[in-house]
Design a protein around this motif. Structure first.
Motif, short mmCIF file in Angstrom:
data_model
loop_
_atom_site.label_atom_id
_atom_site.label_comp_id
_atom_site.label_asym_id
_atom_site.label_seq_id
_atom_site.Cartn_x
_atom_site.Cartn_y
_atom_site.Cartn_z
N PHE A 99 -56.68 6.85 -103.90
CA PHE A 99 -57.29 7.90 -104.82
C PHE A 99 -57.83 7.47 -105.95
N VAL A 100 -56.79 6.63 -106.64
CA VAL A 100 -57.45 5.84 -107.83
C VAL A 100 -58.42 5.04 -107.78
N VAL A 101 -58.37 4.31 -106.75
CA VAL A 101 -59.50 3.48 -106.45
C VAL A 101 -60.61 4.18 -106.19
N PHE A 102 -60.87 5.20 -105.77
CA PHE A 102 -61.82 6.11 -105.41
C PHE A 102 -62.45 6.67 -106.60
N PRO B 31 -78.02 -1.77 -109.10
CA PRO B 31 -76.62 -1.63 -109.93
C PRO B 31 -75.71 -1.09 -109.12
N LEU B 32 -75.80 -0.29 -108.12
CA LEU B 32 -74.65 0.44 -107.45
C LEU B 32 -74.15 -0.37 -106.28
N LEU B 33 -74.62 -1.79 -106.02
CA LEU B 33 -74.01 -2.49 -105.20
C LEU B 33 -72.63 -2.98 -105.72
N PRO B 34 -72.59 -3.65 -106.64
CA PRO B 34 -71.34 -4.11 -107.23
C PRO B 34 -70.08 -3.06 -106.83
N PRO B 35 -70.35 -1.86 -107.52
CA PRO B 35 -69.07 -0.99 -107.37
C PRO B 35 -68.73 -0.51 -105.71
N ILE B 36 -70.04 -0.37 -105.12
CA ILE B 36 -69.90 -0.08 -103.56
C ILE B 36 -69.08 -1.03 -102.92
N ILE B 37 -69.39 -2.43 -103.14
CA ILE B 37 -68.88 -3.32 -102.39
C ILE B 37 -67.57 -3.62 -102.79
N THR B 38 -67.20 -3.44 -104.06
CA THR B 38 -65.57 -3.54 -104.59
C THR B 38 -65.17 -2.55 -104.00
N GLY B 39 -65.48 -1.04 -103.93
CA GLY B 39 -64.52 -0.13 -103.48
C GLY B 39 -64.35 -0.39 -101.89
N LEU B 40 -65.37 -0.80 -101.23
CA LEU B 40 -65.18 -1.01 -99.87
C LEU B 40 -64.00 -2.11 -99.51
N ILE B 41 -63.99 -3.18 -100.31
CA ILE B 41 -63.23 -3.96 -100.10
C ILE B 41 -61.80 -3.66 -100.74
N LEU B 42 -61.59 -3.11 -101.60
CA LEU B 42 -60.20 -2.30 -102.09
C LEU B 42 -59.73 -1.58 -101.04
N PHE B 43 -60.52 -0.28 -100.47
CA PHE B 43 -60.21 0.27 -99.44
C PHE B 43 -59.63 -0.28 -98.09
N LEU B 44 -60.23 -1.31 -97.74
CA LEU B 44 -59.92 -2.16 -96.58
C LEU B 44 -58.61 -2.64 -96.69
N LEU B 45 -58.31 -3.41 -98.02
CA LEU B 45 -56.98 -3.96 -98.23
C LEU B 45 -55.86 -2.97 -98.31
N LEU B 46 -56.24 -1.65 -98.91
CA LEU B 46 -55.30 -0.70 -99.10
C LEU B 46 -55.19 -0.34 -97.66
N GLY B 47 -55.86 0.08 -96.75
CA GLY B 47 -56.05 0.30 -95.42
C GLY B 47 -55.17 -0.51 -94.66
N THR B 48 -55.31 -1.86 -94.69
CA THR B 48 -54.55 -2.84 -94.15
C THR B 48 -53.17 -2.91 -94.70
N VAL C 176 -64.03 3.80 -108.73
CA VAL C 176 -65.10 3.34 -107.89
C VAL C 176 -66.24 4.21 -108.61
N CYS C 177 -66.20 5.63 -108.29
CA CYS C 177 -67.04 6.62 -108.82
C CYS C 177 -67.71 6.44 -110.16
N VAL C 178 -66.73 6.35 -110.95
CA VAL C 178 -66.98 6.22 -112.54
C VAL C 178 -67.58 5.05 -112.64
N TRP C 179 -67.26 3.85 -112.03
CA TRP C 179 -68.18 2.65 -112.27
C TRP C 179 -69.42 2.69 -111.87
N GLY C 180 -69.67 3.41 -110.64
CA GLY C 180 -70.97 3.67 -110.25
C GLY C 180 -71.70 4.54 -110.93
#
Length: 98
Positions: free
Chosen positions: A78-81, A11-28, A84-88
């Motif tokens: 920070f909002v994404v983080f 159950p933790l995979l969707p929040p983790i994957i979504t968080g990583l994708i959003l962090f990658l997009l924000l970083g780019t 994602v923590c709450v969703w996880g």
């Protein structure tokens, strides 16, 4: 005997994957915005009064946009983080309860 089950982490995979994708997009986006405003220093907010050529005015406008995007991607990360923590946590609690 309670052994570790790989299904409990599923159950933790969707929040983790979504968080990583959003962090990658924000970083780019943050990196591109930094490139836009770091190579050009704005003389002021009024393009027509500060620059003689349209190219300088366009570069100034892009630099301002880049600076604004760079400034807002930090709080957005920070909002994404937090989201994602709450969703996880919700996914983990729902996975444990049933």
């Amino acid at each position: 005997m309670a052994a570790y089950s790989p299904l409990s982490a599923r159950p933790l995979l969707p929040p983790i994957i979504t968080g990583l994708i959003l962090f990658l997009l924000l970083g780019t986006l943050r990196g591109l915005a930094r490139l836009l405003f770091s190579h050009h220093r704005c003389k002021g907010r009024n393009n027509s009064a500060d620059y003689n050529t349209p190219g300088e005015g366009i570069a100034s406008g892009l630099a301002r946009i880049g600076e604004d995007v760079f400034r807002w991607t930090g709080p957005a990360a920070f909002v994404v983080f937090v989201a994602v923590c709450v969703w996880g946590f919700i996914a983990f609690a729902a996975g444990r309860s049933g």
